[in-house]
Scaffold this active site. Structure first.
Site, short mmCIF file in Angstrom:
data_model
loop_
_atom_site.label_atom_id
_atom_site.label_comp_id
_atom_site.label_asym_id
_atom_site.label_seq_id
_atom_site.Cartn_x
_atom_site.Cartn_y
_atom_site.Cartn_z
N HIS A 164 0.82 -1.20 0.00
CA HIS A 164 0.00 0.00 0.00
C HIS A 164 0.86 1.26 0.00
O HIS A 164 1.57 1.55 0.97
CB HIS A 164 -0.91 -0.02 1.23
CG HIS A 164 -1.85 1.11 1.32
ND1 HIS A 164 -1.89 1.96 2.41
CD2 HIS A 164 -2.81 1.56 0.47
CE1 HIS A 164 -2.83 2.86 2.24
NE2 HIS A 164 -3.41 2.65 1.06
N HIS A 208 -1.16 10.43 -2.80
CA HIS A 208 -2.48 10.05 -2.31
C HIS A 208 -3.44 11.23 -2.24
O HIS A 208 -4.58 11.15 -2.70
CB HIS A 208 -2.37 9.42 -0.92
CG HIS A 208 -3.69 9.03 -0.33
ND1 HIS A 208 -4.44 9.89 0.44
CD2 HIS A 208 -4.42 7.89 -0.44
CE1 HIS A 208 -5.57 9.29 0.80
NE2 HIS A 208 -5.58 8.08 0.29
#
Length: 288
Positions: free
Chosen positions: A39, A81
């Site tokens: 991730h 992100h």
């Protein structure tokens, strides 16, 4: 009579051995099937969405590099992100207001050393925000990529730019998964290239439920579902899998929770600690 008994004993021994081999094979097959998605790279140990984090995720046996996409003022796709640079760089503002050249001047690593001193490293100081092109160039066409279109409503044309780069760098689409919370973004991608492996992200605020109608519609454009793991239950997982969809929960960071989700039947998961999931998979392979 003794010969008959001896032959029977040999048969039982051999048959039991075959069963044991079959059982071992099923464990191995299960272990292989659980995708270990690093991730934002190995973001528990290194600054997220930096080359250092991606390389560490590789070293820790992550199966996929997970990349969140934003788009710069001059239309370049970068790995980040948030739609602002505030949290993970030394400046502030919206990504869409900066050119790639300006983004490249930022320090995307020092924040991590301050936030997580236990994993701080001099190597992280001055890490740069990578563009998607740089990532493809560095890791190559055979690497497994798990890419998310972030805030596609803010970046018109993001899907077309992404597909152009995938084709330009001849990325193996069998090793590529694209996800999004935006169903519209996934439908655009599906229309551009129906062969893409797409995953519909979902975020639950309470106990996860899904209808047959929802599953049937998702299956028209996607190969899987990516829910937050917090509110999942075994019935939900089994319903998704038995209807032919993959399920890759996010973001699972404890070994105990990883084990529970594997027992429930998930086909993969996102983790900031790919080494922890890798170790668990090895233990399952050994039958522990």
């Amino acid at each position: 009579m003794k010969k008959v008994i001896l032959l029977l004993a040999v048969f039982i021994f051999v048959f039991t051995g075959l069963l044991s081999i079959d059982n071992d094979a099923s464990v191995i097959e299960k272990e292989i099937d659980i995708l270990n998605v690093a991730h934002r790279g190995a973001s528990g140990y290194a600054p997220e969405h930096t080359i250092a984090s991606y390389q560490l995720g590789d070293k820790m046996n992550g199966d996929y590099i997970e990349i969140d996409l934003q788009m710069t003022k001059d239309g370049k796709l970068i790995a980040m992100h948030d739609d602002t640079i505030n949290r993970t760089t030394n400046e502030s503002g919206s990504v869409k207001d900066f050119t790639l050249r300006e983004i490249k001047e930022l320090d995307a690593g020092s924040w991590f050393n301050k936030a997580y001193p236990g994993n701080a490293s001099k190597e992280y100081i001055g890490q740069k925000v990578p563009s998607l092109e740089e990532i493809f160039e560095l890791f190559g066409e055979e690497k497994r990529y798990y890419i998310e279109t972030k805030s596609p409503d803010v970046y018109p044309g993001m899907e077309d730019k992404l597909l152009r780069l995938i084709n330009k760098y001849k990325i193996d689409k069998n090793n590529l998964i694209i996800q999004s919370f935006s169903q519209e973004s996934l439908l655009i991608l599906h229309s551009l290239d129906p062969e893409l492996n797409l995953v519909q992200l979902v975020a639950y605020q309470n106990e996860a439920t899904i209808t047959d109608e929802e599953i049937d519609y998702i299956k028209t454009y996607a190969v899987g579902i990516g829910p937050n793991h917090t509110y999942l239950n075994e019935a939900y997982v089994q319903k998704v899998v038995q209807n032919g969809l993959d399920i890759h929960p996010y973001t699972v960071n404890t070994k105990e929770r990883m084990k529970t989700l594997i027992d429930w039947g998930v086909t993969g998961m996102f983790t900031n600690y790919p080494d922890v999931l890798d170790q668990l998979k090895k233990e399952l392979r050994r039958g522990k």
